[in-house]
Write a protein that holds these residues in place. Structure first.
Motif, PDB file in Angstrom:
ATOM      1  N   MET A  14       0.853  -1.203   0.000  1.00 60.05           N
ATOM      2  CA  MET A  14       0.000   0.000   0.000  1.00 60.05           C
ATOM      3  C   MET A  14       0.882   1.245   0.000  1.00 60.05           C
ATOM      4  O   MET A  14       0.891   2.010   0.962  1.00 60.05           O
ATOM      5  N   PRO A  15       1.630   1.448  -1.094  1.00 65.01           N
ATOM      6  CA  PRO A  15       2.604   2.544  -1.132  1.00 65.01           C
ATOM      7  C   PRO A  15       1.994   3.929  -1.304  1.00 65.01           C
ATOM      8  O   PRO A  15       2.683   4.920  -1.068  1.00 65.01           O
ATOM      9  N   LYS A  16       0.734   4.005  -1.731  1.00 65.21           N
ATOM     10  CA  LYS A  16       0.134   5.311  -2.010  1.00 65.21           C
ATOM     11  C   LYS A  16      -0.737   5.818  -0.851  1.00 65.21           C
ATOM     12  O   LYS A  16      -1.128   5.063   0.033  1.00 65.21           O
ATOM     13  N   TYR A  17      -1.013   7.102  -0.918  1.00 65.81           N
ATOM     14  CA  TYR A  17      -1.995   7.766  -0.052  1.00 65.81           C
ATOM     15  C   TYR A  17      -1.595   7.775   1.421  1.00 65.81           C
ATOM     16  O   TYR A  17      -2.452   7.930   2.280  1.00 65.81           O
ATOM     17  N   TRP A  18      -0.295   7.587   1.688  1.00 69.42           N
ATOM     18  CA  TRP A  18       0.200   7.633   3.073  1.00 69.42           C
ATOM     19  C   TRP A  18      -0.419   6.516   3.924  1.00 69.42           C
ATOM     20  O   TRP A  18      -0.534   6.624   5.140  1.00 69.42           O
ATOM     21  N   LEU A  32      -1.669   5.780   7.881  1.00 70.08           N
ATOM     22  CA  LEU A  32      -3.099   5.879   8.184  1.00 70.08           C
ATOM     23  C   LEU A  32      -3.726   4.533   8.522  1.00 70.08           C
ATOM     24  O   LEU A  32      -4.673   4.472   9.310  1.00 70.08           O
ATOM     25  N   VAL A  33      -3.220   3.467   7.917  1.00 68.83           N
ATOM     26  CA  VAL A  33      -3.782   2.128   8.121  1.00 68.83           C
ATOM     27  C   VAL A  33      -2.829   1.239   8.911  1.00 68.83           C
ATOM     28  O   VAL A  33      -3.232   0.556   9.862  1.00 68.83           O
TER      29      VAL A  33
END
Length: 239
Positions: free
Chosen positions: A90-94, A98-99
């Protein structure tokens, strides 16, 4: 020497500040030596550790002597998420922040509870940063899994995970007044303390604003702003 300078600096300022150190948990024996130095020479109140250590979760057998030493010394332990799970996928969207970060805290809490660490060392003073991540908010699912599949979950500790609320500490940095109210209602106000995550972007931009927004009475605010932290650190108010 640098170590002597650090020790003198800590002694000079100890009436105004209370600090914690860090330890190299990939080598538990060295971690114990550094913990002892932090407590005995540097006048610190404890240490911060990560939510796991390389391939070890916090219930790993190699870490037991460290937790035994921390209990004996009365050291406060702050667990902060790091090296977040799932980062590569999950490299995108920080999303690691966040998760992954909230999940890391639940990972740490479940390892300490299900692995029997808290049962074996009941006087440990452990605080989870970021309000415990997802752990307090998914305790119903965790407890349900414990009840429904004890053959998978309760293999090393037969006690219900909810029973450890009141024995674990949590900070207040959850960025939502409803989440903070739920946290206090679930774990108890006596184990929640002010957290800011300063100076990072995900930190509380106005320290203490989350607690203030709840409109609690003076006694409850005092507990959250300093009472719980003093207890966790083993300090009196005069200090």
């Amino acid at each position: 020497s640098l170590n002597d300078h650090m020790a003198e600096t800590c002694r000079t300022h100890r009436r105004h500040y209370a600090g914690i150190g860090t330890v190299p948990l990939q080598s538990p024996s060295l971690a114990i030596r550094e913990l002892e130095r932090c407590m005995d020479q540097l006048d610190l109140q404890g240490v911060q550790i990560g939510s796991h250590i390389n391939d070890w979760n916090l219930d790993h057998e190699e870490l037991r002597p460290f937790f035994e030493a921390a209990e004996a010394l009365g050291a406060a332990i702050l667990i902060h998420p790091w090296d977040m799970m799932g980062t590569d996928t999950m490299p995108k969207y920080w999303m690691p922040w966040l998760v992954g970060m909230p999940a890391e805290q639940s990972r740490a809490a479940c390892a300490l509870i299900f692995g029997g660490v808290m049962e074996r060392y009941p006087k440990l003073k452990i605080c989870f940063a970021h309000g415990g991540g997802s752990f307090p908010y998914t305790i119903g699912r965790i407890e349900h899994g414990f009840n429904m599949r004890p053959d998978l979950v309760a293999v090393d500790n037969p006690r219900n995970p909810r029973e450890y609320f009141g024995k674990l500490y949590f900070d207040s940095c959850v960025h939502d007044s409803r989440a903070l109210k739920y946290l206090i209602d679930t774990v108890g106000i006596d184990t929640v303390m002010l957290g800011t995550d300063y100076p990072f972007p995900l930190g509380e931009q106005e320290p203490g604003s989350g607690i203030a927004a709840l409109g609690l009475d003076e006694t409850a605010q005092a507990r959250l702003f300093h009472g719980t932290a003093l207890e966790w650190l083993g300090l009196n108010k005069a200090r």
